[in-house]
Design a protein around this motif. Structure first.
Motif, PDB file in Angstrom:
ATOM      1  N   LEU A 118      -0.625   1.436  -1.941  1.00 49.20           N
ATOM      2  CA  LEU A 118      -1.468   3.460  -1.961  1.00 49.20           C
ATOM      3  C   LEU A 118      -0.395   4.163  -2.639  1.00 49.20           C
ATOM      4  O   LEU A 118       0.668   4.167  -2.074  1.00 49.20           O
ATOM      5  N   SER A 119      -0.466   5.021  -3.749  1.00 43.40           N
ATOM      6  CA  SER A 119      -0.190   5.574  -4.792  1.00 43.40           C
ATOM      7  C   SER A 119      -0.654   6.870  -5.031  1.00 43.40           C
ATOM      8  O   SER A 119      -1.786   7.113  -4.758  1.00 43.40           O
ATOM      9  N   LEU A 127       4.054   8.380  -6.215  1.00 47.08           N
ATOM     10  CA  LEU A 127       4.644   7.999  -5.569  1.00 47.08           C
ATOM     11  C   LEU A 127       3.758   6.959  -4.493  1.00 47.08           C
ATOM     12  O   LEU A 127       3.119   7.364  -3.916  1.00 47.08           O
ATOM     13  N   CYS A 128       4.561   5.612  -4.181  1.00 50.12           N
ATOM     14  CA  CYS A 128       4.509   4.741  -3.145  1.00 50.12           C
ATOM     15  C   CYS A 128       4.305   4.894  -2.096  1.00 50.12           C
ATOM     16  O   CYS A 128       5.440   5.888  -1.444  1.00 50.12           O
ATOM     17  N   LEU A 129       3.192   5.546  -1.698  1.00 53.68           N
ATOM     18  CA  LEU A 129       3.460   6.144   0.326  1.00 53.68           C
ATOM     19  C   LEU A 129       3.254   4.564   1.792  1.00 53.68           C
ATOM     20  O   LEU A 129       3.590   4.912   2.008  1.00 53.68           O
ATOM     21  N   LEU A 130       2.596   3.884   0.765  1.00 53.39           N
ATOM     22  CA  LEU A 130       2.272   2.380   1.653  1.00 53.39           C
ATOM     23  C   LEU A 130       2.000   1.516   1.005  1.00 53.39           C
ATOM     24  O   LEU A 130       2.043   1.696  -0.425  1.00 53.39           O
ATOM     25  N   ARG A 131       2.395   0.416   1.513  1.00 56.73           N
ATOM     26  CA  ARG A 131       2.754  -1.272   1.412  1.00 56.73           C
ATOM     27  C   ARG A 131       1.917  -2.216   2.332  1.00 56.73           C
ATOM     28  O   ARG A 131       3.041  -1.502   3.355  1.00 56.73           O
ATOM     29  N   VAL A 144       7.892  -0.284  -3.053  1.00 53.57           N
ATOM     30  CA  VAL A 144       8.153  -0.440  -1.645  1.00 53.57           C
ATOM     31  C   VAL A 144       7.528   1.353  -1.634  1.00 53.57           C
ATOM     32  O   VAL A 144       8.413   1.800  -2.083  1.00 53.57           O
ATOM     33  N   PRO A 145       7.699   1.865  -0.832  1.00 50.16           N
ATOM     34  CA  PRO A 145       7.155   3.461  -0.225  1.00 50.16           C
ATOM     35  C   PRO A 145       8.662   3.498  -0.406  1.00 50.16           C
ATOM     36  O   PRO A 145       9.485   3.719   0.525  1.00 50.16           O
TER      37      PRO A 145
END
Length: 273
Positions: A118-119, A127-131, A144-145
């Motif tokens: 999730l970005s 920005l990557c929020l979740l992986r 990566v988050p």
């Protein structure tokens, strides 16, 4: 320590004030947050921010006073402080995108066996929020988050850029042009065509153009009124995203994106839109 305290009151050689100082302090907080577990040194912050040592020390001391940053007495490395952790816990209680999308990100990873991410957009960056990683043993770790890329770099980021109005899209690409040319010289010339293709087909596909062998597929997420909310994407090694498998991946990706958008619609009245 006395010298460090006195330094806070001296004029900054670069003279930042107002929003510029806030922007720089937030950039330093972001650098520290990304490396909070292992810690980051003063020299690391200088190198990562591009600011001079006096400016970095002055701003970090302000963040320490606010409780946002802490310094380990033995190693002298900086970590996130107690107040940052409190604010993070409070933010996690709100029905924000990360909380609303968490179940879908996890389910998508379980269903496809690869990484689901999730970005969100942050200015001219993503920005990557979740992986969440699936069960397939060979993984791509290109994102990566907490990691940021210029908008358009990576499948989720490309989906975000393509979802912007055309004029805003052009402004972002112009703002990122110099950085893209330096950091991604083989990718930068292809970006305009990739953006146009993504906008036309409604999903982004990165066939290993950023890191060889690391593929991605992404779709934009929108609030009920059409405002861009973020992007959901899948990352996998090239053998896991061959043409025959892509329709299935896209179907699952869109299904989870639709679930997230329904949740966004349910909370929209309480959040004023």
């Amino acid at each position: 320590m006395r010298a460090e305290r006195d330094e806070v009151h001296h004029a900054d050689p670069e003279g930042p004030s107002g929003t510029q100082s806030v922007d720089r302090a937030m950039a330093l907080l972001d650098l520290i947050g990304r490396r909070s577990v292992e810690g980051v040194s003063l020299s690391g912050l200088v190198a990562g921010s591009g600011l001079n040592k006096a400016t970095v020390r002055r701003l970090v001391l302000a963040l320490i006073r606010a409780g946002m940053v802490a310094q380990d007495e033995a190693s002298r490395l900086y970590h996130l402080g107690d107040q940052a952790q409190v604010l993070g816990a409070m933010a996690a209680q709100r029905p924000g995108l990360a909380r609303l999308a968490g179940e879908s990100v996890m389910r998508l990873a379980q269903e496809v066996g690869d990484a689901a991410l999730l970005s969100v957009r942050r200015g001219a960056s993503s920005l990557c929020l979740l992986r969440e990683d699936g069960a397939y043993p060979i993984r791509t770790h290109a994102l990566v988050p907490g990691q940021m890329h210029p908008l358009g770099v990576g499948a989720g980021s490309l989906a975000l850029l393509a979802a912007l109005p055309e004029g805003e899209r052009e402004e972002v690409m112009a703002a990122n042009a110099a950085h893209l040319a330096r950091a991604f010289p083989h990718y930068a010339p292809r970006l305009p065509a990739l953006v146009a293709e993504t906008a036309a087909q409604g999903f982004a596909l990165n066939p290993g153009l950023i890191f060889e062998g690391s593929w991605g597929m992404g779709v934009a997420l929108r609030h009920p009124g059409g405002r861009l909310a973020g992007a959901l994407s899948i990352a996998a090694v090239d053998s896991r995203m061959r043409e025959a498998r892509r329709p299935e991946l896209l179907e699952r990706l869109r299904a989870e994106a639709a679930r997230i958008e329904r949740k966004l619609a349910q909370v929209a009245p309480r959040q004023g839109g």
